[in-house]
Design a protein around this motif. Structure first.
Motif, short mmCIF file in Angstrom:
data_model
loop_
_atom_site.label_atom_id
_atom_site.label_comp_id
_atom_site.label_asym_id
_atom_site.label_seq_id
_atom_site.Cartn_x
_atom_site.Cartn_y
_atom_site.Cartn_z
N ASP A 189 0.81 -1.22 0.00
CA ASP A 189 0.00 0.00 0.00
C ASP A 189 0.84 1.28 0.00
O ASP A 189 2.00 1.27 0.41
CB ASP A 189 -0.91 0.01 1.24
N SER A 190 0.21 2.35 -0.43
CA SER A 190 0.82 3.68 -0.37
C SER A 190 1.15 4.02 1.08
O SER A 190 0.50 3.54 2.01
CB SER A 190 -0.15 4.74 -0.89
N MET A 191 2.18 4.85 1.27
CA MET A 191 2.55 5.28 2.61
C MET A 191 2.37 6.80 2.70
O MET A 191 2.98 7.55 1.94
CB MET A 191 4.00 4.89 2.89
N ASP A 192 1.52 7.21 3.65
CA ASP A 192 1.16 8.62 3.77
C ASP A 192 2.22 9.46 4.45
O ASP A 192 2.23 10.67 4.32
CB ASP A 192 -0.15 8.77 4.55
N ASP A 193 3.07 8.80 5.24
CA ASP A 193 4.12 9.54 5.93
C ASP A 193 5.47 9.05 5.42
O ASP A 193 6.08 8.14 5.98
CB ASP A 193 4.00 9.35 7.45
N ALA A 194 5.92 9.65 4.32
CA ALA A 194 7.15 9.20 3.68
C ALA A 194 8.35 9.32 4.62
O ALA A 194 9.19 8.42 4.69
CB ALA A 194 7.40 9.99 2.40
N GLY A 195 8.41 10.43 5.35
CA GLY A 195 9.55 10.66 6.24
C GLY A 195 9.68 9.55 7.27
O GLY A 195 10.77 9.04 7.52
N GLU A 196 8.55 9.18 7.85
CA GLU A 196 8.55 8.12 8.86
C GLU A 196 8.94 6.78 8.24
O GLU A 196 9.72 6.01 8.82
CB GLU A 196 7.15 8.03 9.50
N ALA A 197 8.39 6.50 7.05
CA ALA A 197 8.69 5.23 6.39
C ALA A 197 10.18 5.11 6.07
O ALA A 197 10.81 4.08 6.34
CB ALA A 197 7.86 5.09 5.11
N ILE A 198 10.75 6.18 5.52
CA ILE A 198 12.17 6.13 5.13
C ILE A 198 13.05 6.02 6.37
O ILE A 198 13.98 5.22 6.42
CB ILE A 198 12.55 7.37 4.28
N ALA A 199 12.72 6.81 7.39
CA ALA A 199 13.49 6.73 8.65
C ALA A 199 13.41 5.33 9.22
O ALA A 199 14.39 4.80 9.77
CB ALA A 199 12.96 7.76 9.64
N GLY A 200 12.24 4.69 9.10
CA GLY A 200 12.07 3.33 9.59
C GLY A 200 12.96 2.34 8.84
O GLY A 200 13.55 1.45 9.45
#
Ligand code: ZN
Length: 261
Positions: free
Chosen positions: A172-183
């Protein structure tokens, strides 16, 4: 501008629910990103989704078999060029894209961002606040790497873009890109730390490290896990965080790695 997702019917261990083929449209014009594997029903589903709009390009994020092989047959049907970083198995781009190149769709531009690591030929595509990430960042799972150093560098690269939303090649799409990349970055760092710890605790072979770090993986994924350990050891060797112990025969054996004092 609209973004539509057409899910390819190729679910699996490495593809999640299947490959996300994207239709990126502005006005009457549509580009298709990652048509996926050659499956007749999927080709028809993409053609139907395009409808009477005008296709302008077929683009692949990279040349893996779940992303690229339908590109040339689809482009032939649509009479549009195929765009990608370079040729691969069952993939022959008419136009080779490099980092920073732009693909026009209507009045918008998709910008190629070279993101090696999952594969050397991997491109993400930025569309203002959105980033199409292919297999660089996937919904719901970690990514198989060919080169762990390049992969981490490419995560920092997309972090610096500051996009808001991620449209992955699977999931699925990720609405919080910053959080996803940091993760993703945190996960890579944690895994590297874990490997250094088990080596420090005496795990001296690739098999030992797989047992210690990837004990949770199913038996049929052990080969993939082993490959990931080798890829991560290559990075640790390059970073001079580990070295071959005396007597180890070299990179092809990858045995008896020890932590540098
Ligand atoms: Zn891939």
């Amino acid at each position: 501008m609209t973004v539509e997702r057409v899910l390819a019917p190729n679910p699996g261990v490495f593809t999640g629910p299947g490959t996300n083929s994207y239709l990126i449209a502005d006005g009457r014009e549509v580009a298709v990103l990652d048509p996926g594997p050659v499956i007749d029903t999927h080709l028809l589903a993409i053609m139907n989704a395009i409808g009477d709009r005008t296709a302008v390009a077929v683009i692949a994020t990279h040349t893996h078999p779940d992303h690229a092989p339908l590109s040339n047959p689809l482009a032939e049907r649509l009479r549009v060029p195929v765009l990608g970083y370079g040729p691969g198995p069952d993939f022959e781009p008419d136009v080779r894209l490099s980092d920073g190149d732009e693909v026009r769709v209507g009045e918008r531009h998709l910008q190629a961002v070279h993101t090696p690591g999952h594969s050397a030929d991997h491109l993400c595509f930025r569309l203002s606040e959105r980033l199409f990430t292919g297999d660089h960042i996937m919904g719901g799972s970690t990514v198989v790497m060919e080169d762990a150093s390049a992969y981490l560098e490419s995560l920092y690269r997309v972090q610096d873009l500051g996009v808001a939303r991620i449209e992955p090649g699977h999931g699925d799409s990720m609405d919080d890109a910053g959080e996803a990349i940091a993760g993703y970055i945190a996960h890579r760092q944690a895994r590297e730390h874990e490997i250094l710890e088990v080596i420090g605790a005496g795990a001296g072979t690739v098999a030992d490290i797989v047992d210690a770090v990837y004990s949770f993986v199913a038996a049929d994924l052990r080969t993939a896990a082993t490959h990931q350990v080798i890829v991560q050891l290559n990075k640790l060797l390059t970073d001079e965080k580990v070295r071959f112990s005396a007597g180890a025969a070299g990179p092809s054996t990858m045995v008896e790695l020890i932590a540098r004092q």
